[in-house]
Design an enzyme around this catalytic site. Structure first.
Site, PDB file in Angstrom:
ATOM      1  N   TYR A  87      -2.761  14.618   3.539  1.00 21.32           N
ATOM      2  CA  TYR A  87      -2.446  13.299   2.987  1.00 21.32           C
ATOM      3  C   TYR A  87      -3.491  12.886   1.956  1.00 21.32           C
ATOM      4  O   TYR A  87      -4.606  12.504   2.317  1.00 21.32           O
ATOM      5  CB  TYR A  87      -2.402  12.277   4.122  1.00 21.32           C
ATOM      6  CG  TYR A  87      -1.860  10.932   3.710  1.00 21.32           C
ATOM      7  CD1 TYR A  87      -0.496  10.684   3.725  1.00 21.32           C
ATOM      8  CD2 TYR A  87      -2.711   9.911   3.306  1.00 21.32           C
ATOM      9  CE1 TYR A  87       0.009   9.451   3.353  1.00 21.32           C
ATOM     10  CE2 TYR A  87      -2.214   8.679   2.930  1.00 21.32           C
ATOM     11  CZ  TYR A  87      -0.855   8.455   2.958  1.00 21.32           C
ATOM     12  OH  TYR A  87      -0.358   7.235   2.589  1.00 21.32           O
ATOM     13  N   PHE A 103       0.841  -1.203   0.000  1.00 25.71           N
ATOM     14  CA  PHE A 103       0.000   0.000   0.000  1.00 25.71           C
ATOM     15  C   PHE A 103       0.878   1.256   0.000  1.00 25.71           C
ATOM     16  O   PHE A 103       1.756   1.366  -0.845  1.00 25.71           O
ATOM     17  CB  PHE A 103      -1.010  -0.055   1.156  1.00 25.71           C
ATOM     18  CG  PHE A 103      -2.054  -1.132   0.957  1.00 25.71           C
ATOM     19  CD1 PHE A 103      -3.012  -1.020  -0.040  1.00 25.71           C
ATOM     20  CD2 PHE A 103      -2.070  -2.283   1.743  1.00 25.71           C
ATOM     21  CE1 PHE A 103      -3.970  -2.022  -0.247  1.00 25.71           C
ATOM     22  CE2 PHE A 103      -3.021  -3.284   1.543  1.00 25.71           C
ATOM     23  CZ  PHE A 103      -3.967  -3.145   0.549  1.00 25.71           C
ATOM     24  N   SER A 104       0.687   2.160   0.964  1.00 26.95           N
ATOM     25  CA  SER A 104       1.352   3.467   0.853  1.00 26.95           C
ATOM     26  C   SER A 104       2.838   3.460   1.166  1.00 26.95           C
ATOM     27  O   SER A 104       3.489   4.495   1.035  1.00 26.95           O
ATOM     28  CB  SER A 104       0.638   4.484   1.735  1.00 26.95           C
ATOM     29  OG  SER A 104      -0.665   4.687   1.232  1.00 26.95           O
ATOM     30  N   VAL A 105       3.383   2.317   1.551  1.00 29.91           N
ATOM     31  CA  VAL A 105       4.848   2.221   1.568  1.00 29.91           C
ATOM     32  C   VAL A 105       5.358   2.423   0.135  1.00 29.91           C
ATOM     33  O   VAL A 105       6.480   2.896  -0.078  1.00 29.91           O
ATOM     34  CB  VAL A 105       5.312   0.870   2.156  1.00 29.91           C
ATOM     35  CG1 VAL A 105       6.815   0.678   2.013  1.00 29.91           C
ATOM     36  CG2 VAL A 105       4.889   0.757   3.623  1.00 29.91           C
ATOM     37  N   LYS A 152       4.541   4.733  -1.674  1.00 22.73           N
ATOM     38  CA  LYS A 152       4.823   6.167  -1.811  1.00 22.73           C
ATOM     39  C   LYS A 152       6.275   6.463  -1.455  1.00 22.73           C
ATOM     40  O   LYS A 152       6.965   7.210  -2.155  1.00 22.73           O
ATOM     41  CB  LYS A 152       3.886   6.977  -0.907  1.00 22.73           C
ATOM     42  CG  LYS A 152       2.413   6.913  -1.278  1.00 22.73           C
ATOM     43  CD  LYS A 152       1.574   7.763  -0.316  1.00 22.73           C
ATOM     44  CE  LYS A 152       0.118   7.907  -0.754  1.00 22.73           C
ATOM     45  NZ  LYS A 152      -0.710   6.709  -0.564  1.00 22.73           N
TER      46      LYS A 152
END
Lengths: 398, 398
Positions: free
Chosen positions: A223, A114-116, A118
């Site tokens: 965010y 997921f947002s890792v 990013k």
């Protein structure tokens, strides 16, 4: 029900069948998060042919204690067993202290982060900037002129604002509203099936529809995942190459990753920079260790040291204090897609929903990876408990 | 337009954008057939960690001549260049005589093989039968009782009938009718998007709806793809394992494949045995060579020799003569998903739409692989020309 009983009948019984309709809910995500490409179109992020080896420094740290969300003292082992932890890797000074995997997982099983994703894309930005392919201070429209009428084309929005999540965008990051911005976004990226009667849109089309919220870009940490997808699009246009190839050539290969990672695609081939990367736990540990070593792996400078210094030094405490997560990590900041959760120690974190974490604590030479399939997307008490667990491990090494 | 110009802009222009709406048409299939997993959910078929090496016996065979569809004499080189050939590998006695790849391809690029998948699954049947997991003479309902009300549960339909395409099934294999059986089938497997207003069904549900045509099973070669999907389902139920894992453990790994293959999935995880395998040209050559050597690779018996003997000896000439393709390969037959196109020479062929071929000619020790992105699914003049090309190469070696 255990993860093992999902999707291993032909056909699976209805209550053990994982589809796009249930894949991000328990218990189905126990299976889906390590089998994303069985559900969605994906592109490979090829690994190195000569993976960087790990030295071994195994020790039993399962007895380290922490406080759980109810304030009870609990051993790390019990915490791992009691949570939906699918992979857990602890490095000290680049050596493996412990690895722990759930059913169906090992250190080489790609798991969605997921947002890792990013943070991984944030690190890639440093490489592209050093190559002169990308200028973080240029306006987004210098790269993607056709989004001029969106928030990304208004108010002088720059690549830096994308990197630091400080775009003044009107977008409600509510993961649970079935008709909200996130729901429409997830249909655009192909993660949810578009219900009959709803219009079908692709990711890049969706990005071009985003509007400003009236705030000045750069002032406030806000965010919004689409900012990172926009960033991935900028990378692609600036370099003329697919994000998956950039990630492979500039990160996965030079850092010595051992397993091909992959990334999810929408119906038009747009890659989900904000959350679609699936990678092996051991390679996530290599990524964290590379960041800890100021971008160096086996003597090779993978990400410029100055880019990582900038992450450590130039995040805006003011934007953070005004922003969405000020209470979650008080005194923190967010720079180039990394959370700085302790400014003095230069402790960095990468966070993804449903319990994905990379923790990088330079003073104790600690890097920790945890991937999981937590029940709800954003579980703040659990996040705080994990942070205490990570800090306790770092303290143990200090 | 060349293959290179597809899908390499961000976003691609409308006329260079490959989606599920156009991926099996020219020119889009130049790109899609080597990028299937960027369009569809897929499962890995892991290769061997110790690939079997190829010896080299390079020679220039580009000057070999053949007759094209108009009866003109043409050199092999010109024929390759003038067709949508993406990969071409010629082995003699297991050594590489020539390799030829189109844009974006090399010997290790997975390419969809469509119904060549059937032959691969046919070979797998031999392994499962030898292990006692599968009995080809048992009725299909012995494995999948819930399809009793379909054609597969009527008239004593056996696994052998599935293997030999001799099920008396009412199904029109017309690839071009937008509302026909094939169109509904392709929505069921997820290859086409279900249009608004049409009911959504999964592959196994679709299989259970198939009805008899009144003919006696076993009498007539009747080419219907669903029979092979049914076979894959039988394998899974009989073994309790996913088809992708069976293909890996019983074929791809023991035959020394060098590249992970993959297979497409429907929305419920059902794997498309009939046409969804994507594999590297060099591994397809290894597969053909393994068949030529009566199932042996590097001294290991991968597929039982008796299973391959049975393919060579026990195909029904009568069923073929009564069947759909009697005119295409006169005097041929079809056994365990392989075409025998010359009974005396024991020449075998595997065929997939849009120009996928494996050709195995034991007397000349020849194995040829051709993968391509031909314009129309079934182009009989082209098929005949390819056959002449393959025969000319075999004759050159004799």
């Amino acid at each position: 029900m255990t993860a093992k009983s999902l999707m291993n009948e032909y056909p699976p019984a209805q209550d053990r069948l994982v589809t796009l309709a249930n894949w991000r809910t328990q218990p189905f995500n126990d299976w889906s998060y390590r089998n994303v490409r069985r559900l969605l179109p994906t592109a490979d992020i090829p690994a190195s042919r000569t993976p960087s080896p790990f030295d071994d420094a195994r020790q039993d740290i399962g007895g380290i204690t922490l406080q759980d969300a109810e304030g009870k003292t609990i051993a790390l082992n019990a915490w791992l067993r009691g949570t939906r932890t699918n992979g857990f890797v602890v490095l000290r000074n680049g050596r493996i202290v412990t690895e722990w995997y759930g059913e169906g997982m090992n250190g080489t099983t790609p798991h969605i982060v997921f947002s890792v994703s990013k943070s991984i894309c944030g690190a890639l930005g440093g490489v592209l900037a050093a190559q002169g392919v990308l200028d973080p201070d240029r306006p987004v429209t210098a790269y993607i002129p056709e989004i001029a009428s969106s928030v990304y084309g208004s108010g002088g929005c720059t690549v830096r604002h994308l990197l630091d999540m400080s775009v003044g965008i009107k977008f409600e990051e509510d993961y649970l509203d079935p008709e909200g911005d996130v729901a429409r976004y997830r249909r655009a990226v192909g993660w949810d099936v578009t219900p009959p009667g709803h219009s079908v849109i692709d990711l890049r089309g969706f990005l071009g529809m985003q509007k400003p919220d009236g705030k000045t870009h750069g002032d406030t940490f806000h965010y919004v995942s689409t900012n990172t997808d926009m960033l991935g699009w900028v990378y692609e246009r600036a370099s003329g190459r697919a994000l998956s190839d950039l990630l492979s050539d500039h990160l996965w290969k030079p850092m010595g990753a051992e397993v091909d990672a992959y990334i999810t695609l929408d119906a038009h081939g747009a890659m989900r920079a904000a959350g679609g990367i699936c990678a092996a736990p051991r390679d996530l540990a290599r990524f964290g260790e590379m960041i800890r070593r100021r971008g160096v792996v086996d003597g090779r400078q993978v990400v410029p040291g100055s880019w990582i210094d900038d992450i450590n030094e130039n995040g805006s405490a003011e934007a953070w204090a005004r922003g969405d997560f000020a209470e979650v990590f008080p005194g923190g900041n967010y720079r180039s897609k990394f959370y700085q959760i302790d400014r003095k120690r230069r402790t960095l974190a990468c966070l993804g929903i449903h319990g994905q974490y990379i923790y990088i604590d330079p003073p104790s030479e600690t890097v920790i990876v945890r991937v999981g399939s937590d029940h709800i997307p954003l579980d703040l008490p659990a996040t705080h408990t994990w942070r205490r667990a990570f800090d306790a491990i770092a303290a143990h090494f200090s």
